[in-house]
Design an enzyme around this catalytic site. Structure first.
Site, PDB file in Angstrom:
ATOM      1  N   ARG A   1      70.774  40.792  51.385  1.00  0.00           N
ATOM      2  CA  ARG A   1      69.782  39.692  50.453  1.00  0.00           C
ATOM      3  C   ARG A   1      70.027  40.699  49.079  1.00  0.00           C
ATOM      4  O   ARG A   1      69.105  40.625  48.260  1.00  0.00           O
ATOM      5  CB  ARG A   1      68.192  40.005  50.572  1.00  0.00           C
ATOM      6  CG  ARG A   1      68.228  38.952  51.757  1.00  0.00           C
ATOM      7  CD  ARG A   1      68.441  37.662  51.325  1.00  0.00           C
ATOM      8  NE  ARG A   1      67.712  36.407  52.415  1.00  0.00           N
ATOM      9  CZ  ARG A   1      68.212  36.386  53.574  1.00  0.00           C
ATOM     10  NH1 ARG A   1      69.402  36.740  53.937  1.00  0.00           N
ATOM     11  NH2 ARG A   1      67.637  35.547  54.409  1.00  0.00           N
TER      12      ARG A   1
ATOM     13  N   SER B   1      61.802  32.482  52.551  1.00  0.00           N
ATOM     14  CA  SER B   1      61.070  33.703  52.776  1.00  0.00           C
ATOM     15  C   SER B   1      60.476  34.309  51.623  1.00  0.00           C
ATOM     16  O   SER B   1      61.420  34.586  50.575  1.00  0.00           O
ATOM     17  CB  SER B   1      62.076  34.482  53.528  1.00  0.00           C
ATOM     18  OG  SER B   1      62.482  34.109  54.514  1.00  0.00           O
TER      19      SER B   1
ATOM     20  N   GLU C   1      61.381  39.194  48.160  1.00  0.00           N
ATOM     21  CA  GLU C   1      62.830  38.865  48.316  1.00  0.00           C
ATOM     22  C   GLU C   1      63.101  37.772  47.067  1.00  0.00           C
ATOM     23  O   GLU C   1      64.018  37.955  46.478  1.00  0.00           O
ATOM     24  CB  GLU C   1      63.091  37.812  49.555  1.00  0.00           C
ATOM     25  CG  GLU C   1      64.606  37.394  49.417  1.00  0.00           C
ATOM     26  CD  GLU C   1      64.809  36.216  50.375  1.00  0.00           C
ATOM     27  OE1 GLU C   1      65.191  35.457  49.784  1.00  0.00           O
ATOM     28  OE2 GLU C   1      64.651  36.363  51.551  1.00  0.00           O
TER      29      GLU C   1
HETATM   30  N1  EPU Z   1      57.916  35.580  63.562  1.00  0.00           N
HETATM   31  C1  EPU Z   1      56.821  35.448  64.068  1.00  0.00           C
HETATM   32  N2  EPU Z   1      55.948  34.739  63.122  1.00  0.00           N
HETATM   33  C2  EPU Z   1      56.301  34.250  62.336  1.00  0.00           C
HETATM   34  C3  EPU Z   1      57.678  34.261  61.678  1.00  0.00           C
HETATM   35  C4  EPU Z   1      58.613  35.011  62.623  1.00  0.00           C
HETATM   36  O1  EPU Z   1      56.358  36.255  65.231  1.00  0.00           O
HETATM   37  O2  EPU Z   1      55.236  33.824  61.465  1.00  0.00           O
HETATM   38  C5  EPU Z   1      58.952  36.198  64.455  1.00  0.00           C
HETATM   39  C6  EPU Z   1      60.059  35.138  65.078  1.00  0.00           C
HETATM   40  O3  EPU Z   1      59.222  34.838  66.381  1.00  0.00           O
HETATM   41  C7  EPU Z   1      61.067  35.979  65.404  1.00  0.00           C
HETATM   42  C8  EPU Z   1      61.197  36.827  64.306  1.00  0.00           C
HETATM   43  O4  EPU Z   1      59.745  37.086  63.674  1.00  0.00           O
HETATM   44  O5  EPU Z   1      61.153  36.721  66.694  1.00  0.00           O
HETATM   45  C9  EPU Z   1      62.241  36.336  63.164  1.00  0.00           C
HETATM   46  O6  EPU Z   1      61.864  35.193  62.487  1.00  0.00           O
HETATM   47  P1  EPU Z   1      62.869  33.934  62.063  1.00  0.00           P
HETATM   48  O7  EPU Z   1      63.930  33.659  63.120  1.00  0.00           O
HETATM   49  O8  EPU Z   1      62.075  32.971  61.641  1.00  0.00           O
HETATM   50  O9  EPU Z   1      63.582  34.688  60.996  1.00  0.00           O
HETATM   51  P2  EPU Z   1      63.074  35.777  59.686  1.00  0.00           P
HETATM   52  O10 EPU Z   1      63.405  36.888  59.980  1.00  0.00           O
HETATM   53  O11 EPU Z   1      61.502  35.329  59.351  1.00  0.00           O
HETATM   54  C10 EPU Z   1      65.294  35.516  58.192  1.00  0.00           C
HETATM   55  C11 EPU Z   1      65.535  34.875  56.832  1.00  0.00           C
HETATM   56  C12 EPU Z   1      65.660  33.570  56.564  1.00  0.00           C
HETATM   57  C13 EPU Z   1      66.487  32.817  57.450  1.00  0.00           C
HETATM   58  C14 EPU Z   1      65.995  33.380  59.078  1.00  0.00           C
HETATM   59  C15 EPU Z   1      67.013  32.891  60.127  1.00  0.00           C
HETATM   60  C16 EPU Z   1      65.091  37.027  55.528  1.00  0.00           C
HETATM   61  C17 EPU Z   1      63.889  37.437  54.683  1.00  0.00           C
HETATM   62  N3  EPU Z   1      64.809  35.663  55.906  1.00  0.00           N
HETATM   63  O12 EPU Z   1      63.696  35.036  58.467  1.00  0.00           O
HETATM   64  O13 EPU Z   1      66.108  33.248  55.319  1.00  0.00           O
HETATM   65  O14 EPU Z   1      66.525  31.493  57.647  1.00  0.00           O
HETATM   66  O15 EPU Z   1      65.951  34.909  59.233  1.00  0.00           O
HETATM   67  O16 EPU Z   1      68.289  33.578  60.210  1.00  0.00           O
HETATM   68  O17 EPU Z   1      65.801  37.450  55.959  1.00  0.00           O
HETATM   69  C18 EPU Z   1      65.216  33.151  53.129  1.00  0.00           C
HETATM   70  O18 EPU Z   1      65.850  34.145  52.782  1.00  0.00           O
HETATM   71  O19 EPU Z   1      64.527  32.649  52.256  1.00  0.00           O
HETATM   72  C19 EPU Z   1      65.109  32.414  54.545  1.00  0.00           C
HETATM   73  C20 EPU Z   1      64.479  31.409  54.870  1.00  0.00           C
END
Ligand code: EPU
Length: 338
Positions: A165, A238, A334
């Site tokens: 990022r 995010s 972010e």
């Molecule tokens: N999780 C929870 N509760 C929540 C949200 C997430 O327990 O409310 C857990 C999920 O179950 C999972 C883990 O956290 O085990 C990761 O969640 P998720 O796969 O939804 O991904 P993220 O890490 O929350 C990142 C990116 C997203 C991208 C997704 C998929 C960042 C800051 N965000 O989110 O990017 O779409 O991975 O690759 O790195 C963005 O940057 O705006 C964005 C949406």
């Protein structure tokens, strides 16, 4: 000279839907037009802000300066061989339109990045990434104009200093350049990047073999189920970055929080799911007036209608404090705060 508007509402220019105003506003649709504009006195005397799709900004106050909206269009194949195709894309193109264009041409490399809001020019800025892919893996060149000199320059991939990022554009060059064109090299052979588990599950559900088209479809389905559509509910994806901590520390935290989600990213470092931290702190769905934490994805802050940027940033600060208190981890936005 472009048409410069006064006291202009930015409500429809930021996906949070915050009703802040710009003292002046104009747009440009070519490098030449931008270069001309930058010579104008107004650009020497006013603070400037380069606006893309407004999908990664939080406006906490009116902008006392000139907002320049990037409207440079064009998707053009510049070279190709039997393995790959290089495409020059105008920074003002909508990112998802470019993804759709690429899968229509059977090109592979950005299908995992389907449905990310915003413009192509913002993609290198914060090295957009999702579902096991990052834009840094396809970018070969970024053209930009240096604001101070008005000169047109470019960077190769390595000169962009890409990391999670982040890039040189969000760092040393912040506010000093305008990205005008991004060159991406896409593969003619499908990459079928399904390392992110949810993609495999979704493909199974759709009963489809991996291909650029089916993966894009899977990503669109996953995103639509988890992430709010900014046209319906204001948000900027995010809000926080996933913090990176020492693996030794992560292992200690796991003793107190066995369910904590983390991914090893190097020999010594682990990236923690900030969404899990916030969710596990009981904040999913938390709301204060019109600012809230999304009910399906705790990493996303939302505007239920009339939240101001200040209300959203205050909510973000409250979350940061709770997370720090509960886990000892500092989470950082972010989103660019203005
Ligand atoms: N999780 C929870 N509760 C929540 C949200 C997430 O327990 O409310 C857990 C999920 O179950 C999972 C883990 O956290 O085990 C990761 O969640 P998720 O796969 O939804 O991904 P993220 O890490 O929350 C990142 C990116 C997203 C991208 C997704 C998929 C960042 C800051 N965000 O989110 O990017 O779409 O991975 O690759 O790195 C963005 O940057 O705006 C964005 C949406």
């Amino acid at each position: 000279m472009s048409n410069i508007l006064n006291n202009y509402s930015l409500k429809y220019h930021n996906t949070f839907g915050v009703a802040a105003k710009a003292k002046y506003f104009t747009s440009f649709s070519s490098e030449d037009q931008l270069a001309e504009l930058l010579k104008d006195n107004i650009c020497k005397t006013e603070s400037l802000f380069i606006l893309g799709g407004g999908s990664n900004i939080l406006l906490t106050q009116d902008f006392d300066g000139l907002v320049l909206a990037n409207n440079i269009k064009g998707i053009e194949i510049i070279t190709e061989n039997e393995k790959s195709t290089s495409i020059a894309v105008g920074a003002g193109e909508i990112w998802h339109d470019f993804v759709l264009w690429s899968i229509q041409k059977n090109l592979s490399g950005i299908e995992n990045l389907a449905l990310i809001p915003g413009l192509v020019g913002a993609s290198p800025m914060q090295n957009i990434g999702a579902y096991g892919a990052e834009v840094k893996d396809v970018i070969t060149k970024v053209r930009y104009i240096e604001i101070e000199s008005g000169k047109q320059k470019s960077f190769t991939n390595s000169e962009c200093n890409f990391s999670y990022r982040n890039s040189i554009f969000k760092d040393e060059l912040k506010g000093r350049v305008v990205i005008t064109e991004v060159v991406c090299k896409l593969s003619k052979t499908p990459l079928n990047n399904t390392k992110y588990g949810a993609i495999t599950d979704e493909l199974k559900r759709l009963n489809k073999e991996p291909s650029p088209q089916s993966i894009a479809q899977a990503v669109i389905n996953i995103r639509s189920s988890k992430l709010p559509d900014p046209k319906v509910l204001g948000n900027s994806g995010s809000f926080f970055k996933n913090p990176i901590i020492e693996t030794i520390w992560f292992k200690k935290l796991k003793k107190d929080f066995p369910e904590m989600v983390g991914y090893k990213i190097s020999e010594t470092q682990t990236k923690i799911a900030a969404g899990w931290l916030i969710d596990n702190a009981g904040l999913k769905g938390y709301r204060k007036a019109d600012a809230g934490v999304h009910k399906n994805q705790a990493l996303v802050l939302v505007n239920y209608g009339n939240a101001t940027g200040l209300e959203i940033i205050n909510l973000a600060k409250e979350i940061q404090e709770i997370i720090k208190e509960k886990y000892g981890i500092q989470i950082e936005p972010e989103v660019n705060i203005l």
